[in-house]
Design a protein around this motif. Structure first.
Motif, PDB file in Angstrom:
ATOM      1  N   SER A 147      40.218 -44.238   5.646  1.00 23.63           N
ATOM      2  CA  SER A 147      39.619 -43.280   6.714  1.00 23.63           C
ATOM      3  C   SER A 147      39.072 -43.769   7.936  1.00 23.63           C
ATOM      4  O   SER A 147      39.250 -43.499   9.071  1.00 23.63           O
ATOM      5  CB  SER A 147      38.370 -42.471   5.730  1.00 23.63           C
ATOM      6  N   LEU A 192      41.820 -44.917  10.193  1.00 22.47           N
ATOM      7  CA  LEU A 192      42.640 -43.746  10.711  1.00 22.47           C
ATOM      8  C   LEU A 192      41.752 -43.242  12.141  1.00 22.47           C
ATOM      9  O   LEU A 192      42.331 -42.871  13.081  1.00 22.47           O
ATOM     10  CB  LEU A 192      42.786 -42.677   9.842  1.00 22.47           C
ATOM     11  N   ASN A 193      40.597 -43.095  11.848  1.00 17.84           N
ATOM     12  CA  ASN A 193      39.561 -42.698  13.048  1.00 17.84           C
ATOM     13  C   ASN A 193      39.624 -43.414  14.029  1.00 17.84           C
ATOM     14  O   ASN A 193      39.471 -43.238  15.228  1.00 17.84           O
ATOM     15  CB  ASN A 193      38.206 -42.516  12.310  1.00 17.84           C
ATOM     16  N   LEU A 196      41.561 -32.377  13.189  1.00 15.97           N
ATOM     17  CA  LEU A 196      41.480 -33.421  12.052  1.00 15.97           C
ATOM     18  C   LEU A 196      40.599 -32.745  10.833  1.00 15.97           C
ATOM     19  O   LEU A 196      39.358 -32.294  10.992  1.00 15.97           O
ATOM     20  CB  LEU A 196      40.461 -34.483  12.811  1.00 15.97           C
ATOM     21  N   ILE A 199      39.816 -35.089   7.986  1.00  7.99           N
ATOM     22  CA  ILE A 199      39.667 -36.456   7.327  1.00  7.99           C
ATOM     23  C   ILE A 199      38.402 -36.607   6.405  1.00  7.99           C
ATOM     24  O   ILE A 199      37.261 -36.602   6.723  1.00  7.99           O
ATOM     25  CB  ILE A 199      39.537 -37.516   8.519  1.00  7.99           C
ATOM     26  N   ILE A 245      46.021 -33.582  11.697  1.00  7.59           N
ATOM     27  CA  ILE A 245      46.166 -34.727  10.714  1.00  7.59           C
ATOM     28  C   ILE A 245      45.024 -34.438   9.629  1.00  7.59           C
ATOM     29  O   ILE A 245      43.857 -34.196   9.743  1.00  7.59           O
ATOM     30  CB  ILE A 245      45.539 -35.990  11.147  1.00  7.59           C
ATOM     31  N   THR A 246      45.387 -34.609   8.417  1.00  5.81           N
ATOM     32  CA  THR A 246      44.687 -34.191   7.302  1.00  5.81           C
ATOM     33  C   THR A 246      44.800 -35.233   6.282  1.00  5.81           C
ATOM     34  O   THR A 246      45.912 -35.927   6.150  1.00  5.81           O
ATOM     35  CB  THR A 246      45.433 -33.013   6.461  1.00  5.81           C
ATOM     36  N   LEU A 247      43.634 -35.903   5.793  1.00  6.49           N
ATOM     37  CA  LEU A 247      43.546 -36.948   4.708  1.00  6.49           C
ATOM     38  C   LEU A 247      42.571 -36.714   3.814  1.00  6.49           C
ATOM     39  O   LEU A 247      41.305 -36.262   3.891  1.00  6.49           O
ATOM     40  CB  LEU A 247      43.050 -38.372   5.633  1.00  6.49           C
ATOM     41  N   ASN A 248      43.062 -36.855   2.620  1.00  4.26           N
ATOM     42  CA  ASN A 248      42.091 -36.828   1.232  1.00  4.26           C
ATOM     43  C   ASN A 248      42.530 -37.783   0.304  1.00  4.26           C
ATOM     44  O   ASN A 248      43.367 -38.471   0.611  1.00  4.26           O
ATOM     45  CB  ASN A 248      42.188 -35.184   0.777  1.00  4.26           C
ATOM     46  N   LEU A 266      48.184 -38.111   3.007  1.00  5.86           N
ATOM     47  CA  LEU A 266      47.738 -38.147   4.183  1.00  5.86           C
ATOM     48  C   LEU A 266      49.093 -37.269   4.979  1.00  5.86           C
ATOM     49  O   LEU A 266      50.118 -37.542   4.720  1.00  5.86           O
ATOM     50  CB  LEU A 266      48.117 -39.665   4.718  1.00  5.86           C
TER      51      LEU A 266
END
Length: 434
Positions: A298, A301-302, A321, A323, A359-362, A366
């Protein structure tokens, strides 16, 4: 029994040999049962005919001194006839069988077998016919034979399974030892295979082949490693020198045309440097040792997104975003940076004016998607080396191949999808949770 990735069973070598032997024995005994059954019938018939022939010979000897009436009283199943001159040509023995009929006394079907001989005793020609009745093999007798064969089959199969497994495991010990050594063999450890000696010629040849192959693999790995190191060192040094000289020339008093030419040369040289570094990294990944390092993807990526904010703003791109904070995965930090940088850079470069990047991160995946031109590659071809789209000819065509290679090394899968002028890359994290 093991199962492969397609859900099919993988039987051991010893188990497969036992299975084949069992099938062979079962088939052989089935055929053997019928051969045995008909052999009994034939042997019984031949024995009966032999006894009747012997009896006819005894009767022939008795006719020299005993009357026909006395002989038939002594032997009720023998029929003696004096032949006339018209029957002088009857000299060959005649055997008849197959006159089946029901016998009330024995309560079973019987087969009447007769043997007729035509001897000359003195000047007299006789016909001696003897007969015997054989009981037919009935259902109970047939079932008895079948049960005997079945028990023999069960005993043989049990013996094959038990002793066959022991024998094959003993014989194939060198083979199983070789499998264990090959499973644990790592070319990076520079250790030769330690194999056990075997008197079996084929296994000895197999050991020798794998030993030579492992030694060649170690040598090739060392040669490749030295090549990549030398390539990186030998190319980067002159490239850095040329770039330095070009920078000095760019800072000097030059005409506009010269500045444009030198700037173009500097960009091309920078591209060559990037290609060199990417190829060296690609080759080194073939022998990369996966570590248990944990990284906060996380934060990384940021950080990478912040480095591209100026480019995103200059192109008028909308940045969306989602994230989730503090997502940790097992991935080398340097390689993770390469993966994320390439994907974000790819979304920026292969975009359209006033487009978007989402951009989706969980904890599960990703997803990086962006607007763009029409689809040029499929999910299979987009990750191949040196594939460059017609809308961005300045791309070196290695970035996505590098991303795919890194993720494959860490047992990760990346997929590409194009829908309604939206390009999307999805990485699944399910196998890499800390």
């Amino acid at each position: 029994m093991d199962w492969d990735i397609n859900g099919q069973s993988n039987m051991t070598l010893s188990g497969k040999i036992t299975q084949y032997f069992t099938l062979i024995v079962f088939t052989s005994l089935c055929f053997g049962f019928f051969i045995f059954y008909f052999a009994i019938e034939r042997a019984t018939m031949q024995s009966a005919i032999g006894k009747l022939e012997n009896l006819n010979h005894v009767i022939e000897q008795k006719l020299a001194c005993t009357s026909i009436e006395e002989i038939q009283q002594q032997h009720p199943h023998v029929k003696v006839i004096r032949l006339t001159e018209k029957d002088m040509d009857l000299v060959d023995e005649v055997i008849r069988e197959g006159n089946y009929e029901w016998n009330e006394m024995l309560q079973t079907m019987v087969n009447h077998v007769t043997v007729t001989t035509y001897p000359f005793i003195g000047d007299q020609h006789y016909s001696i016919q003897s007969q015997i009745s054989l009981t037919i093999i009935d259902d109970d007798y047939f079932v008895g034979i079948a049960m005997t064969i079945a028990w023999i089959l069960v005993f043989i199969i049990i013996t094959i399974i038990f002793f066959g497994e022991l024998i094959t495991r003993k014989l194939y010990t060198p083979f199983f030892h070789l499998l264990d050594k090959m499973n644990s063999f790592d070319v990076r450890e520079k250790k030769s295979l330690e194999l056990i000696e075997t008197p079996i010629k084929e296994f000895s040849q197999l050991n020798e082949l794998f030993y030579k192959t492992s030694e060649q693999s170690i040598q090739h790995y060392q040669a490749l490693r030295e090549f990549t190191e030398n390539l990186s060192h030998e190319l980067q040094t002159p490239i850095a020198n040329i770039k330095g000289k070009l920078e000095l020339m760019l800072n000097s008093d030059l005409s506009e045309q010269q500045m444009i030419a030198l700037s173009s040369m500097y960009d091309e040289l920078d591209k060559v440097s990037s290609i060199n570094q990417s190829l060296v990294l690609l080759m080194s990944l073939d022998h990369h040792q996966v570590s248990n390092e944990s990284i906060n993807i996380s934060d990384l990526l940021n950080e990478i997104i912040s480095n591209y904010e100026d480019i995103i703003s200059m192109n008028g791109l909308e940045l969306n975003l989602d994230i989730m904070p503090d997502i940790f995965i097992n991935l080398n930090p340097l390689l993770a940076h390469v993966v994320l940088s390439n994907l974000v850079s790819n979304a920026c470069r292969h975009n359209v004016k006033n487009g978007y990047i989402s951009i989706t991160l969980n904890s599960c995946f990703l997803n990086i998607s962006n607007s763009g031109n029409e689809q040029e590659f499929s999910n299979d071809t987009i990750f191949q080396r040196f594939n460059k789209g017609k809308y961005n000819p300045n791309s070196i065509g290695i970035g996505l191949a590098l991303v795919k290679k890194i993720l494959t090394v860490y047992n990760l899968d990346i997929s590409y999808n194009f829908h309604q002028k939206s390009h999307s890359f999805l990485i699944n994290f399910n196998k890499l949770h800390v």
